[in-house]
Design a protein around this motif. Structure first.
Motif, PDB file in Angstrom:
ATOM      1  N   ALA A  35       0.819  -1.220   0.000  1.00 18.30           N
ATOM      2  CA  ALA A  35       0.000   0.000   0.000  1.00 18.30           C
ATOM      3  C   ALA A  35       0.845   1.258   0.000  1.00 18.30           C
ATOM      4  O   ALA A  35       0.412   2.302  -0.488  1.00 18.30           O
ATOM      5  CB  ALA A  35      -0.929   0.001   1.208  1.00 18.30           C
ATOM      6  N   GLU A  62     -10.494  11.688   3.436  1.00 14.63           N
ATOM      7  CA  GLU A  62      -9.824  10.535   2.826  1.00 14.63           C
ATOM      8  C   GLU A  62      -8.520  10.240   3.550  1.00 14.63           C
ATOM      9  O   GLU A  62      -7.871  11.138   4.069  1.00 14.63           O
ATOM     10  CB  GLU A  62      -9.515  10.799   1.353  1.00 14.63           C
ATOM     11  CG  GLU A  62     -10.723  10.737   0.443  1.00 14.63           C
ATOM     12  CD  GLU A  62     -10.326  10.830  -1.019  1.00 14.63           C
ATOM     13  OE1 GLU A  62      -9.644   9.901  -1.505  1.00 14.63           O
ATOM     14  OE2 GLU A  62     -10.678  11.834  -1.649  1.00 14.63           O
ATOM     15  N   ASN A  66      -4.972   5.987   0.764  1.00 16.05           N
ATOM     16  CA  ASN A  66      -5.897   5.878  -0.372  1.00 16.05           C
ATOM     17  C   ASN A  66      -5.655   6.977  -1.398  1.00 16.05           C
ATOM     18  O   ASN A  66      -5.735   6.725  -2.602  1.00 16.05           O
ATOM     19  CB  ASN A  66      -7.344   5.918   0.105  1.00 16.05           C
ATOM     20  CG  ASN A  66      -7.755   4.625   0.779  1.00 16.05           C
ATOM     21  OD1 ASN A  66      -7.120   3.597   0.617  1.00 16.05           O
ATOM     22  ND2 ASN A  66      -8.811   4.689   1.558  1.00 16.05           N
ATOM     23  N   GLN A  69      -2.849   6.299  -3.802  1.00 17.69           N
ATOM     24  CA  GLN A  69      -3.039   5.204  -4.751  1.00 17.69           C
ATOM     25  C   GLN A  69      -3.347   5.726  -6.156  1.00 17.69           C
ATOM     26  O   GLN A  69      -3.177   5.008  -7.134  1.00 17.69           O
ATOM     27  CB  GLN A  69      -4.173   4.276  -4.291  1.00 17.69           C
ATOM     28  CG  GLN A  69      -3.906   3.572  -2.981  1.00 17.69           C
ATOM     29  CD  GLN A  69      -2.666   2.707  -2.996  1.00 17.69           C
ATOM     30  OE1 GLN A  69      -2.487   1.893  -3.885  1.00 17.69           O
ATOM     31  NE2 GLN A  69      -1.809   2.900  -2.014  1.00 17.69           N
TER      32      GLN A  69
END
Length: 172
Positions: A35, A62, A66, A69
């Motif tokens: 990740a 958020e 994430n 990404q």
């Protein structure tokens, strides 16, 4: 045989838990690496537009993992390096996380009211809100659990010219 655990040896349960934790440690470490690693083609050049988008998205609730990404944004480790190298950026990220906490508080209220973010499953929503509240307390002291501390001041008390140690004349 232990009648509570239905196991023949009381240490067997502990060994099983330790074995399960050890078995999970490697996959968890690998998923964290996956990740947070930079992806091919992700930009490493810092621009005001990229920083502004990341800060806006953090402020709107958020998670940074994430956000990073997205292929047009820098990787997680790259953005963290930028923060280490630039204290002004670090300060701006801290402000964004203050707004992030407010957004999460609003989300928790919405979930409890059955609004946006609610699954309709009361137990799941309750657990999710509990987790949100826990994270809120970590992100912003304003949302932390309030602790009441009672201060008791112990002084010697003099009675008949004798000193009695303790909380106040009761002989303790």
């Amino acid at each position: 045989m232990d009648k509570n655990t239905k196991q023949s040896h009381p240490n067997t349960g502990l060994a099983t838990v330790v074995q399960q934790q050890q078995a999970l440690a490697h996959p968890v470490a690998e998923s964290v690496k996956a990740a947070t690693r930079p992806r091919a083609g992700q930009p490493t050049k810092r621009t005001d537009e990229v920083v502004e988008e990341i800060l806006d998205r953090i402020a709107n609730g958020e998670s940074l993992i994430n956000i990073c990404q997205d292929g047009h944004l820098p990787g997680y480790s790259t953005f963290n390096r930028w923060q280490r190298e630039d204290l002004e950026l670090l300060s701006m990220v801290d402000v964004a996380y203050q707004f992030h906490a407010r957004t999460m508080d609003d989300m928790a209220d919405s979930i409890l009211c059955g609004g946006i973010g609610s699954t309709g499953d009361f137990k799941r929503d309750e657990a999710r809100v509990g987790h949100l509240r826990y994270r809120l307390g970590k992100l912003n002291r304003r949302f932390a659990e309030k602790q009441q501390i009672e201060v008791i001041h112990h002084e010697p008390v003099i009675i008949d010219m004798q000193i009695i140690e303790g909380p106040g004349g009761d002989g303790v």
